[in-house]
Enzyme design. Structure first.
Site, PDB file in Angstrom:
ATOM      1  N   LYS A  18       0.823  -1.216   0.000  1.00  0.00           N
ATOM      2  CA  LYS A  18       0.000   0.000   0.000  1.00  0.00           C
ATOM      3  C   LYS A  18       0.853   1.260   0.000  1.00  0.00           C
ATOM      4  O   LYS A  18       0.541   2.235  -0.667  1.00  0.00           O
ATOM      5  CB  LYS A  18      -0.911   0.035   1.241  1.00  0.00           C
ATOM      6  N   GLY A  19       1.970   1.222   0.769  1.00  0.00           N
ATOM      7  CA  GLY A  19       2.833   2.407   0.876  1.00  0.00           C
ATOM      8  C   GLY A  19       3.314   2.837  -0.484  1.00  0.00           C
ATOM      9  O   GLY A  19       3.252   4.010  -0.852  1.00  0.00           O
ATOM     10  N   ALA A  41       1.871  -0.754  11.754  1.00  0.00           N
ATOM     11  CA  ALA A  41       2.005  -0.731  10.292  1.00  0.00           C
ATOM     12  C   ALA A  41       3.429  -0.381   9.887  1.00  0.00           C
ATOM     13  O   ALA A  41       4.151   0.272  10.638  1.00  0.00           O
ATOM     14  CB  ALA A  41       1.043   0.294   9.704  1.00  0.00           C
ATOM     15  N   HIS A  43       4.868   0.995   6.209  1.00  0.00           N
ATOM     16  CA  HIS A  43       4.672   1.269   4.787  1.00  0.00           C
ATOM     17  C   HIS A  43       6.014   1.633   4.156  1.00  0.00           C
ATOM     18  O   HIS A  43       6.629   2.617   4.522  1.00  0.00           O
ATOM     19  CB  HIS A  43       3.650   2.393   4.599  1.00  0.00           C
ATOM     20  N   ARG A 145     -13.665   3.196  27.290  1.00  0.00           N
ATOM     21  CA  ARG A 145     -13.797   4.636  27.584  1.00  0.00           C
ATOM     22  C   ARG A 145     -12.908   5.132  28.724  1.00  0.00           C
ATOM     23  O   ARG A 145     -13.295   5.990  29.507  1.00  0.00           O
ATOM     24  CB  ARG A 145     -15.275   4.977  27.842  1.00  0.00           C
ATOM     25  N   GLN A 226      -2.722  -2.169   7.660  1.00  0.00           N
ATOM     26  CA  GLN A 226      -2.999  -3.604   7.801  1.00  0.00           C
ATOM     27  C   GLN A 226      -3.786  -4.085   6.557  1.00  0.00           C
ATOM     28  O   GLN A 226      -3.557  -3.569   5.484  1.00  0.00           O
ATOM     29  CB  GLN A 226      -3.745  -3.923   9.096  1.00  0.00           C
ATOM     30  N   THR A 301       8.160  -3.682  10.003  1.00  0.00           N
ATOM     31  CA  THR A 301       8.032  -3.179  11.373  1.00  0.00           C
ATOM     32  C   THR A 301       8.814  -4.055  12.349  1.00  0.00           C
ATOM     33  O   THR A 301       9.516  -3.555  13.217  1.00  0.00           O
ATOM     34  CB  THR A 301       6.531  -3.121  11.779  1.00  0.00           C
ATOM     35  N   THR A 302       8.696  -5.370  12.201  1.00  0.00           N
ATOM     36  CA  THR A 302       9.318  -6.262  13.186  1.00  0.00           C
ATOM     37  C   THR A 302      10.473  -7.072  12.605  1.00  0.00           C
ATOM     38  O   THR A 302      11.169  -7.769  13.345  1.00  0.00           O
ATOM     39  CB  THR A 302       8.264  -7.256  13.731  1.00  0.00           C
ATOM     40  N   ALA A 305      10.171 -12.850   9.274  1.00  0.00           N
ATOM     41  CA  ALA A 305       9.951 -13.432   7.946  1.00  0.00           C
ATOM     42  C   ALA A 305       8.452 -13.655   7.799  1.00  0.00           C
ATOM     43  O   ALA A 305       7.808 -14.215   8.686  1.00  0.00           O
ATOM     44  CB  ALA A 305      10.696 -14.752   7.830  1.00  0.00           C
TER      45      ALA A 305
HETATM   46  P1  IMP Z   1      -1.281  -6.036  16.377  1.00  0.00           P
HETATM   47  O1  IMP Z   1      -1.914  -5.139  15.375  1.00  0.00           O
HETATM   48  O2  IMP Z   1       0.116  -5.624  16.750  1.00  0.00           O
HETATM   49  O3  IMP Z   1      -2.158  -6.251  17.577  1.00  0.00           O
HETATM   50  O4  IMP Z   1      -1.119  -7.493  15.722  1.00  0.00           O
HETATM   51  C1  IMP Z   1      -2.232  -8.311  15.401  1.00  0.00           C
HETATM   52  C2  IMP Z   1      -1.990  -9.072  14.106  1.00  0.00           C
HETATM   53  O5  IMP Z   1      -1.947  -8.168  13.014  1.00  0.00           O
HETATM   54  C3  IMP Z   1      -0.641  -9.815  14.059  1.00  0.00           C
HETATM   55  O6  IMP Z   1      -0.799 -10.992  13.286  1.00  0.00           O
HETATM   56  C4  IMP Z   1       0.273  -8.847  13.322  1.00  0.00           C
HETATM   57  O7  IMP Z   1       1.349  -9.505  12.693  1.00  0.00           O
HETATM   58  C5  IMP Z   1      -0.725  -8.289  12.321  1.00  0.00           C
HETATM   59  N1  IMP Z   1      -0.369  -6.937  11.829  1.00  0.00           N
HETATM   60  C6  IMP Z   1      -0.546  -5.772  12.461  1.00  0.00           C
HETATM   61  N2  IMP Z   1      -0.145  -4.750  11.689  1.00  0.00           N
HETATM   62  C7  IMP Z   1       0.261  -5.289  10.520  1.00  0.00           C
HETATM   63  C8  IMP Z   1       0.743  -4.731   9.302  1.00  0.00           C
HETATM   64  O8  IMP Z   1       0.861  -3.515   9.123  1.00  0.00           O
HETATM   65  N3  IMP Z   1       1.061  -5.620   8.332  1.00  0.00           N
HETATM   66  C9  IMP Z   1       0.903  -6.961   8.486  1.00  0.00           C
HETATM   67  N4  IMP Z   1       0.436  -7.521   9.602  1.00  0.00           N
HETATM   68  C10 IMP Z   1       0.119  -6.691  10.612  1.00  0.00           C
END
Ligand code: IMP
Length: 426
Positions: A18-19, A41, A43, A145, A226, A301-302, A305
């Site tokens: 998407k980015g 996310a 991007h 809330r 996402q 982001t992380t 793989a």
């Molecule tokens: P959270 O959003 O960190 O709570 O992660 C929940 C799930 O969404 C996990 O499987 C993450 O790997 C996935 N996820 C969250 N953000 C992204 C993204 O930007 N790209 C791909 N997977 C994502």
């Protein structure tokens, strides 16, 4: 005045590219609004061989004439956002006066990260595989809330500190019994106050900004984050994120009404990937090995793989329905360049039946087996193609078949990370 609002969102499990597509489309935009999600996310945009990874700041920031809004549906880690803005400044990308943070957006605080990471640890093998950035707990506080919003960063320091201390104390009271790490209130106040001083000039009423842009006939892109199957309502629950990644979420998150939307561009890969746990019918270790060996499919982001698999038409057809996709942008076609045979999943085999719609329960979804139609690969590079007609014949057959199976036309094709490796169909 005719509305010129386009939603750009992911049709799979995120990381569809998407980015990159947003960056290309932003050359003809005035505003890019990020609707939901947080710094989970990543991007990625490549410009002239230089790589930018954005987490919270909309991709439009890389186009000097575009204004950007992190809208109210997003959750914002203040220190993370400061770091991202500083990183952009170091690379001579100006943000003052063109990046805005909606006062309505909720804050991700240190205790949210502690809850996210502690809860994942407790789940053991059943973990969701979150990014550990505190996204779920921040949305959870919003729904119950008790969350703090970005607008509160403008409060007098003593009042902001009081509210932060109150939330940290509540967290620490529950921490031991829940297996969460305790948080230092003093450290939290220091961290958030510092970020608040930095971010105050960026604060704005996100809804008023968005509506002025719509009323002024500005060309607006709403940036999804996402992907459709990570949507908390429509994804592979509970293996999802905690926000609404579908077209409805784009409207809720920005306050732009559905009647103002002109186009919905669904971004998808020519194959499928996902990170984290959850069902994945077409997952294929051999394809994953091949793509990882090419240096592709590592999370921005992380760094994890990504799991890889074949194109799943059952999945994308549902995504087209859910989002009202008016055209698709298909990316990473070049990832399939070397393959002799390319399977596409056209149905799911489940308990003796063939399904053409995904099941509701993730546990059932995980038991589905793919029914494949196998395409002949093109076995030549597509990376130099700049026009539909320059694609190998078999690649065109593959794309046309996918488009027909999922019920949406292909508008944009991407054959590499560079801006120039993107072209319109036809
Ligand atoms: P959270 O959003 O960190 O709570 O992660 C929940 C799930 O969404 C996990 O499987 C993450 O790997 C996935 N996820 C969250 N953000 C992204 C993204 O930007 N790209 C791909 N997977 C994502």
């Amino acid at each position: 005045m005719k509305s010129r609002v386009t939603i750009v969102l992911g049709l799979q499990w995120g990381d569809e590219g998407k980015g990159k597509i947003l960056d290309v489309m932003a050359s003809e935009a005035d505003w890019v609004l990020r609707a939901q999600g947080g710094n989970n996310a990543g991007h990625t945009v490549e410009i002239g061989g230089e790589k930018f990874v954005l987490h919270l700041v909309p991709s439009g920031i890389l186009r000097a004439k575009v204004s950007c809004l992190i809208a109210g549906g997003a959750v914002v880690d203040p220190a993370g956002l400061v770091k991202e803005i500083e990183g952009l400044a170091k690379r001579k990308i100006r943000t003052q006066g063109r990046l805005f943070l909606a006062e309505q957006a909720h804050l991700v605080l240190p205790q949210h990260r502690a809850v996210d990471q502690g809860s994942e640890k407790k789940r053991g093998l059943a973990k969701i595989g979150t990014t550990g950035r505190g996204i779920g707990p921040a949305y959870s506080d919003k729904a119950t809330r008790v969350g703090l919003r970005a607008g509160e960063l403008a409060l007098p320091a003593a009042e902001l500190a009081r509210r932060l201390r109150e939330r940290v104390a509540a967290h620490n009271r529950a921490a031991s019994s829940q297996g969460w790490e305790k948080i230092s209130a003093t450290k939290t106040v220091r961290e958030i106050e510092k970020a608040a001083r930095f971010l105050r000039p960026y604060l704005a009423d996100g809804v008023t900004l968005a509506h002025r842009a719509v009323a002024g006939g500005k060309r607006i892109l709403i940036e999804g984050a996402q992907g459709t199957f990570l949507d908390v309502d429509h994804g592979t629950y509970p293996f999802v994120t905690s926000s609404h990644c579908t077209a409805g979420g784009a409207c809720t998150g920005t306050g732009v009404p559905p009647t103002a939307i002109q186009r919905v561009v669904g971004v998808l890969k020519a194959y499928t990937t996902r990170v984290g746990g959850g069902p994945f019918v077409t997952e294929d270790g051999t394809l994953g090995h091949l793509l990882h060996g090419m240096g592709r499919e590592f999370g921005s982001t992380t760094g994890r793989a990504r799991r890889c698999g074949w194109f799943d038409a059952v999945l994308v057809r549902r995504a087209v329905q859910l989002n009202g996709v008016t055209e698709m942008a298909i990316t990473n076609l070049d990832g399939l360049d070397g393959l002799e045979k390319i399977p596409v999943c056209v149905g799911y085999r489940f308990e003796g039946k063939i399904l053409h719609e995904p099941p509701v329960e993730s546990s059932d979804w995980a038991r589905c087996r793919p029914v494949y139609r196998v395409f002949e690969g093109w076995c030549e590079p597509t990376t130099e193609a700049r026009h539909w007609k320059e694609l190998p014949r078999r690649a065109r057959i593959y794309l046309a078949a996918i488009s027909q199976m999922v019920g949406a036309t292909i508008g944009i094709i991407s054959v590499g990370a560079g801006r120039e490796q993107t072209f319109r169909h036809g």
